[in-house]
Design an enzyme around this catalytic site. Structure first.
Site, short mmCIF file in Angstrom:
data_model
loop_
_atom_site.label_atom_id
_atom_site.label_comp_id
_atom_site.label_asym_id
_atom_site.label_seq_id
_atom_site.Cartn_x
_atom_site.Cartn_y
_atom_site.Cartn_z
N CYS A 17 0.85 -1.19 0.00
CA CYS A 17 0.00 0.00 0.00
C CYS A 17 0.88 1.24 0.00
O CYS A 17 1.64 1.48 0.93
CB CYS A 17 -0.95 -0.08 1.19
SG CYS A 17 -1.16 1.41 2.13
N CYS A 20 0.61 3.65 2.91
CA CYS A 20 1.31 3.23 4.14
C CYS A 20 2.81 3.42 3.96
O CYS A 20 3.51 3.81 4.89
CB CYS A 20 1.05 1.77 4.45
SG CYS A 20 -0.63 1.28 4.21
N ASP A 402 28.57 22.22 -23.37
CA ASP A 402 30.01 22.23 -23.47
C ASP A 402 30.29 21.74 -24.90
O ASP A 402 29.42 21.14 -25.52
CB ASP A 402 30.51 21.25 -22.40
CG ASP A 402 31.90 20.79 -22.63
OD1 ASP A 402 32.78 21.64 -22.65
OD2 ASP A 402 32.12 19.58 -22.77
N ASP A 586 30.78 17.14 -19.97
CA ASP A 586 31.39 15.82 -19.79
C ASP A 586 32.63 15.84 -18.90
O ASP A 586 33.01 14.83 -18.35
CB ASP A 586 31.78 15.24 -21.15
CG ASP A 586 32.91 16.05 -21.78
OD1 ASP A 586 32.87 17.28 -21.69
OD2 ASP A 586 33.83 15.44 -22.35
N ASP A 590 33.59 20.62 -15.83
CA ASP A 590 32.18 20.96 -15.98
C ASP A 590 31.39 20.73 -14.69
O ASP A 590 30.25 21.19 -14.57
CB ASP A 590 31.53 20.14 -17.10
CG ASP A 590 32.12 20.47 -18.46
OD1 ASP A 590 32.45 21.66 -18.67
OD2 ASP A 590 32.25 19.56 -19.29
P1 ADP Z 1 35.62 22.10 -23.60
O1 ADP Z 1 35.06 23.16 -22.73
O2 ADP Z 1 35.47 22.40 -25.05
O3 ADP Z 1 35.15 20.73 -23.27
P2 ADP Z 1 37.96 22.01 -21.93
O4 ADP Z 1 37.54 23.09 -21.01
O5 ADP Z 1 37.98 20.63 -21.43
O6 ADP Z 1 37.19 22.10 -23.33
O7 ADP Z 1 39.43 22.35 -22.44
C1 ADP Z 1 39.67 23.62 -23.03
C2 ADP Z 1 40.97 23.66 -23.73
O8 ADP Z 1 42.03 23.48 -22.78
C3 ADP Z 1 41.17 22.55 -24.73
O9 ADP Z 1 40.61 22.88 -25.96
C4 ADP Z 1 42.69 22.48 -24.80
O10 ADP Z 1 43.18 23.46 -25.64
C5 ADP Z 1 43.09 22.78 -23.37
N1 ADP Z 1 43.30 21.54 -22.61
C6 ADP Z 1 42.55 21.06 -21.61
N2 ADP Z 1 43.05 19.90 -21.14
C7 ADP Z 1 44.14 19.63 -21.88
C8 ADP Z 1 45.11 18.56 -21.90
N3 ADP Z 1 45.03 17.52 -21.07
N4 ADP Z 1 46.10 18.63 -22.80
C9 ADP Z 1 46.17 19.67 -23.65
N5 ADP Z 1 45.33 20.69 -23.69
C10 ADP Z 1 44.31 20.69 -22.82
MG MG Z 2 34.39 18.92 -22.43
#
Ligand code: ADP
Ligand code: MG
Length: 691
Positions: A17, A20, A402, A586, A590
């Site tokens: 139920c 309940c 994103d 992702d 984020d």
């Molecule tokens: P988005 O917001 O498009 O998902 P991110 O915020 O994850 O991208 O990353 C933004 C930018 O930072 C990437 O496009 C890259 O130029 C740089 N970046 C992030 N992480 C890495 C990494 N591990 N190696 C090289 N460049 C990176």
């Molecule tokens: Mg991303």
């Protein structure tokens, strides 16, 4: 986390139920002993959190449950499936009293004039049919619960007896029981269907030990155990194939109906079903970190986050019954005292009022509707972590995305690279990162790269990585990272992402990688634009790449070169403008935005654990157009729930007014009670099959 807190799971078998169930959950929540209480009616699972010292949770739960409902067995960690298809013999056995009472009633009605004193016969029939209801009413009054259904039915039928309406008294009790029976059956059926949707856990695993194969529970597997998965069996835990090829049915996880081919070295997710041939695999995650466990956990906990409508109905039910009962009291006594009509006439109207007064139809069907909607979504590979989010999906007006991994594949391919050294140096740091960029760079490297080649590796979100290689500083990342460290680099206008490498403050070279827009992104944005929604992309990537993607997808707004905190600022400014914001992402970066948005959606396949954990909705197969599916399910669920509320309240109000005017019969009252509840439950069950 506080170590002195413990989590315990119980199954409340035989609790049928929902009203309940709600009371039990309420009362446990008010108990000081528990820091958290979560009961899912559909799966019967009760999870409580309490200080590990102190009294026993089981005793408290048992006391609470027994004070509210009889016949519930509380089991720890054990779920016994109740068989739902009861045979005809069992039906007769369980209802033999009701059947006997019905026969007596039929005989009495047919041969009525021949009996001297039919009251005894009617009483016998009444007690056979409704004895248990009378008993429950008395017991519940003892527990301080008046105004429940049993009480109302007893009062109404005893009243009918006193007014000399014998046939009616017995027949009403009979109708009520038959209606209840159907209602229980329907609730049970929908529960079974929900459980079938969630039937993704393997019952056993075949563990290979030397030359023998042992059948063990999925829970007992450890990382690096070797298991055999035969055709037709479910994958028990997340693992990697080490021998054999096959195809997997992942429909229950991702909603994807096409079989997925897998071969040696492929990762496979628990909960998928092996279609073709036996494979050997090595365990990569224990059961309670595997996909199947996470999904079941999320779905079961989803019912604790109730939709606003659901909360409203629960509150409404609490005040509705007492109001109608008091109205019935006035109806019974006020008019005759004032000299309008006879007491018996008004009392019988009041009794009819009482029968209609139970809000069961709403209390049962509304939560069931939402649960069905959540189940349907999970069947499509969309995990929604609460009915509140399912409801909120209907109100979103800004869709924020994103870029990398969300609207684009996040699977980069190498377009060009300055030289092998650039690629090698980049990989030495990237092996420490989970970013989609990192994975693709490491995969492209021809040199053998290991984790211990670099030291002091630091991931700088939105920019890249920094670390020490052979005692000297190594930088791998975008323009921002180079500027920050005063390293000059050649300007590029290539379409795609550019990752620069600098070693010991010298520029070494760059890697040019390209990503692709996901097949369904265009369709998604097109539909959202068409429906007048705002579509925004927030990305950490370079402006010219962001602009290209935004133009291709026809997004209404794009902001680029953002750091994680900038993404948060943008979403916050939308929220301050009074918009309802859904954010889809992702990455780890984020997570704060996912938490801040009204609804956060994460990509379950490519997404980082942090994103998946923070999100309110997880799309298992990373297909952004599943958002549209989720919205359709949300819309249809809401329609069904509203239909039920309008229908149930409408019928009740209609018969309540007829009853007050003396135009409603007891039979119609019963229909307004159990009949409406049954129809509402059947209507709710439609939410189980939404697409
Ligand atoms: P988005 O917001 O498009 O998902 P991110 O915020 O994850 O991208 O990353 C933004 C930018 O930072 C990437 O496009 C890259 O130029 C740089 N970046 C992030 N992480 C890495 C990494 N591990 N190696 C090289 N460049 C990176
Ligand atoms: Mg991303």
């Amino acid at each position: 986390m506080d170590k002195s807190i413990k989590n315990e799971t119980f199954y409340l078998n035989g609790l049928n139920c929902p009203n309940c169930a709600a009371k039990i959950e309420d009362s446990l929540k008010n108990n000081q002993h528990f820091t958290s209480v979560n009961f899912s009616f559909a799966t019967k699972k009760l999870v409580v959190e309490s200080p590990s010292s102190g009294s026993d949770a089981f005793t408290i739960i048992a006391d609470t449950v027994n004070s509210i409902e009889d016949g519930v067995s509380i089991e720890k960690d054990a779920f016994t499936k109740e068989s739902s298809d009861k045979g005809l013999t069992e039906l007769f056995k369980n209802h033999s009293y009701t059947i006997a009472g019905t026969l007596i009633l039929v005989v009495l009605v047919i041969f009525n004039p021949q009996f001297q004193n039919p009251l005894i016969g009617y009483l016998a029939a009444y007690l056979l049919i409704g004895g248990d209801i009378l008993l429950r009413a008395v017991k519940n009054i003892g527990k301080g619960k008046i105004f429940d259904e049993n009480f109302l039915m007893s009062l109404a039928t005893i009243g009918a007896f006193l007014l000399g309406e014998y046939v009616e008294a017995v027949a009403v009790m009979l109708f009520y029981k038959v209606g209840e029976g159907f209602q229980d059956y329907a609730v049970d059926k929908s529960r079974t269907s929900i459980q079938a949707l969630l039937d993704i856990k393997a019952e056993f695993a075949n563990k290979i030990q030397g030359s023998s194969i042992n059948v063990v529970t999925p829970e007992s597997l450890h990382i690096n155990d070797i298991i055999l998965i035969k055709p037709g069996e479910k994958v028990p835990v997340d693992c990697i194939v080490i021998e054999g090829n096959t195809t997997l049915n992942t429909a229950a996880l991702t909603g994807e109906s096409l079989p997925l081919s897998v071969k040696k070295d492929d990762n496979i997710l628990s909960g998928s079903i092996n279609n073709d041939s036996s494979i050997k695999a090595i365990v990569t995650k224990p059961y309670d970190e595997s996909t199947v466990y996470k999904i079941l956990d999320m779905v079961e906990n989803a019912s604790s986050k109730k939709a606003k409508t659901e909360q409203f109905i629960t509150k409404f039910a609490k005040i509705y019954t007492p109001i109608v009962v008091f109205a019935a009291l006035f109806l019974a006594f006020l008019p005759p005292i004032l000299g309008f009509g006879s007491f018996s006439d008004w009392i019988s109207r009041a009794l009819i009022f009482l029968v209609i007064s139970c809000p069961c139809a709403l209390v049962i069907s509304v939560p069931l509707g939402y649960f069905g909607g959540l189940g349907s979504a999970s069947n499509q590979g969309i995990l929604i972590k609460g009915a509140n989010y399912l409801e909120a999906l209907n109100t979103i007006d800004s869709f924020v995305f994103d870029k990398t991994g969300t609207l684009t594949e996040g699977k980069f391919s190498l377009a060009s690279v300055t030289d092998d050294l650039t690629l090698k140096l980049a990989s030495i740091l990237e092996i420490h990162s989970n970013h989609p960029i990192a994975t693709s760079i490491v995969q492209s490297a021809s040199d053998e790269i290991s984790h211990d080649m670099a030291e002091n590796v630091l991931e700088i979100p939105g920019k890249g990585l920094s670390g020490d290689y052979k005692g000297l500083n190594l930088l791998v990342g975008n323009d921002l990272l180079m500027n920050e460290n005063d390293i000059s680099f050649p300007q590029q206008t290539l379409i795609g992402s550019i990752i620069h490498v600098a070693y010991n403050h010298n520029y070494i070279g760059y890697i040019h990688i390209t990503d692709q827009i996901k097949a369904n992104s265009k369709d998604l944005i097109h539909t959202l634009n068409r429906d007048g929604k705002e579509t925004v992309m927030l990305t950490g990537d370079q402006s010219y790449i962001a602009e290209t993607v935004a133009a291709e997808l026809k997004l209404s707004n794009v902001y680029s070169q953002l750091l994680p905190e900038d993404k948060l600022t943008h979403v916050e400014s939308l929220i301050t403008k009074g918009r309802k914001v859904l954010f889809t992402g992702d990455g780890i970066n984020d997570a704060p935005v996912l938490a801040r948005a009204d609804i956060g959606v994460a990509m379950g396949g490519i997404g980082s654990d942090a994103a998946i954990e923070t999100a309110d909705i997880v799309i298992m197969n990373d297909d952004p157009s599943k958002l549209l599916t989720a919205m359709t399910i949300a819309k249809k669920t809401r329609t069904i729930v509203i239909q039920n509320i309008v229908f149930a309240l409408g019928i009740k109000l209609f018969f309540l007014s007829l009853g007050a005017l003396g135009e409603a019969t007891m039979y119609q009252a019963i229909f307004a009670d159990v009949g409406v509840a049954l129809i509402a439950v059947l209507n709710s069950m439609r939410t189980l099959k939404l697409k």
